[in-house]
Motif scaffolding. Structure first.
Motif, PDB file in Angstrom:
ATOM      1  N   ALA A   1      68.946  20.455  -2.868  1.00  0.00           N
ATOM      2  CA  ALA A   1      69.810  19.818  -1.873  1.00  0.00           C
ATOM      3  C   ALA A   1      71.247  19.748  -2.402  1.00  0.00           C
ATOM      4  O   ALA A   1      71.462  19.652  -3.618  1.00  0.00           O
ATOM      5  CB  ALA A   1      69.302  18.414  -1.556  1.00  0.00           C
TER       6      ALA A   1
ATOM      7  N   GLU B   1      58.691  21.764  -3.721  1.00  0.00           N
ATOM      8  CA  GLU B   1      59.568  22.916  -3.545  1.00  0.00           C
ATOM      9  C   GLU B   1      61.022  22.555  -3.295  1.00  0.00           C
ATOM     10  O   GLU B   1      61.884  23.413  -3.282  1.00  0.00           O
ATOM     11  CB  GLU B   1      59.075  23.787  -2.380  1.00  0.00           C
ATOM     12  N   ARG B   2      61.331  21.298  -3.034  1.00  0.00           N
ATOM     13  CA  ARG B   2      62.700  20.916  -2.694  1.00  0.00           C
ATOM     14  C   ARG B   2      63.178  19.764  -3.572  1.00  0.00           C
ATOM     15  O   ARG B   2      62.609  18.671  -3.554  1.00  0.00           O
ATOM     16  CB  ARG B   2      62.810  20.510  -1.233  1.00  0.00           C
TER      17      ARG B   2
ATOM     18  N   GLY C   1      62.087  14.655  -5.595  1.00  0.00           N
ATOM     19  CA  GLY C   1      62.056  15.193  -4.247  1.00  0.00           C
ATOM     20  C   GLY C   1      60.857  14.675  -3.491  1.00  0.00           C
ATOM     21  O   GLY C   1      60.014  13.957  -4.044  1.00  0.00           O
TER      22      GLY C   1
ATOM     23  N   LEU D   1      62.918  26.874  -6.323  1.00  0.00           N
ATOM     24  CA  LEU D   1      63.130  25.527  -5.815  1.00  0.00           C
ATOM     25  C   LEU D   1      64.359  25.520  -4.930  1.00  0.00           C
ATOM     26  O   LEU D   1      65.364  26.152  -5.254  1.00  0.00           O
ATOM     27  CB  LEU D   1      63.364  24.540  -6.967  1.00  0.00           C
ATOM     28  N   GLU D   2      64.281  24.813  -3.834  1.00  0.00           N
ATOM     29  CA  GLU D   2      65.452  24.599  -2.996  1.00  0.00           C
ATOM     30  C   GLU D   2      66.123  23.333  -3.513  1.00  0.00           C
ATOM     31  O   GLU D   2      65.476  22.318  -3.718  1.00  0.00           O
ATOM     32  CB  GLU D   2      65.030  24.420  -1.542  1.00  0.00           C
TER      33      GLU D   2
ATOM     34  N   GLU E   1      65.545  16.946  -3.982  1.00  0.00           N
ATOM     35  CA  GLU E   1      66.396  16.108  -3.142  1.00  0.00           C
ATOM     36  C   GLU E   1      67.507  15.428  -3.938  1.00  0.00           C
ATOM     37  O   GLU E   1      68.581  15.161  -3.427  1.00  0.00           O
ATOM     38  CB  GLU E   1      65.566  15.028  -2.440  1.00  0.00           C
TER      39      GLU E   1
END
Length: 92
Positions: free
Chosen positions: A9, A38-39, A34, A6-7, A41
């Motif tokens: 923030a 995958e991201r 998010g 996972l990205e 937030e």
């Protein structure tokens, strides 16, 4: 068991670090949100006194659901962490 990347923030990462530092004697439970799977937030911490499901956890979850619907985000999963451990992310 597969591992998913996972990205995260910067805002979400800071919230995890700062909130765990503020409540050093507690496990913090929150929700990752998010716009994609995958991201991450944002992270919404809402319980740091209880480790099990409680009425406060349910109320916090209702607020998270309303927040994500309003901001066109999705709930990615629950997270728990302390100042001594890396966040544990549970799959939904």
């Amino acid at each position: 068991m597969t591992t998913q990347s996972l990205e995260v923030a910067p805002l979400a990462y800071r919230k995890i670090v700062y909130h765990s530092a503020k409540y050093m004697s507690s496990t913090v439970i929150g929700i990752l949100v998010g716009t994609t799977r995958e991201r991450v937030e944002d992270v919404i911490p809402f319980v740091h006194h209880w480790h099990t499901l409680s009425p406060m956890t349910e109320a916090g979850m209702a607020l998270v659901e309303a927040h994500t619907a309003k901001h066109h985000q999705q709930i990615l999963g629950p997270v728990s962490y302390t100042h001594l451990t890396l966040p544990t992310i549970y799959s939904v």
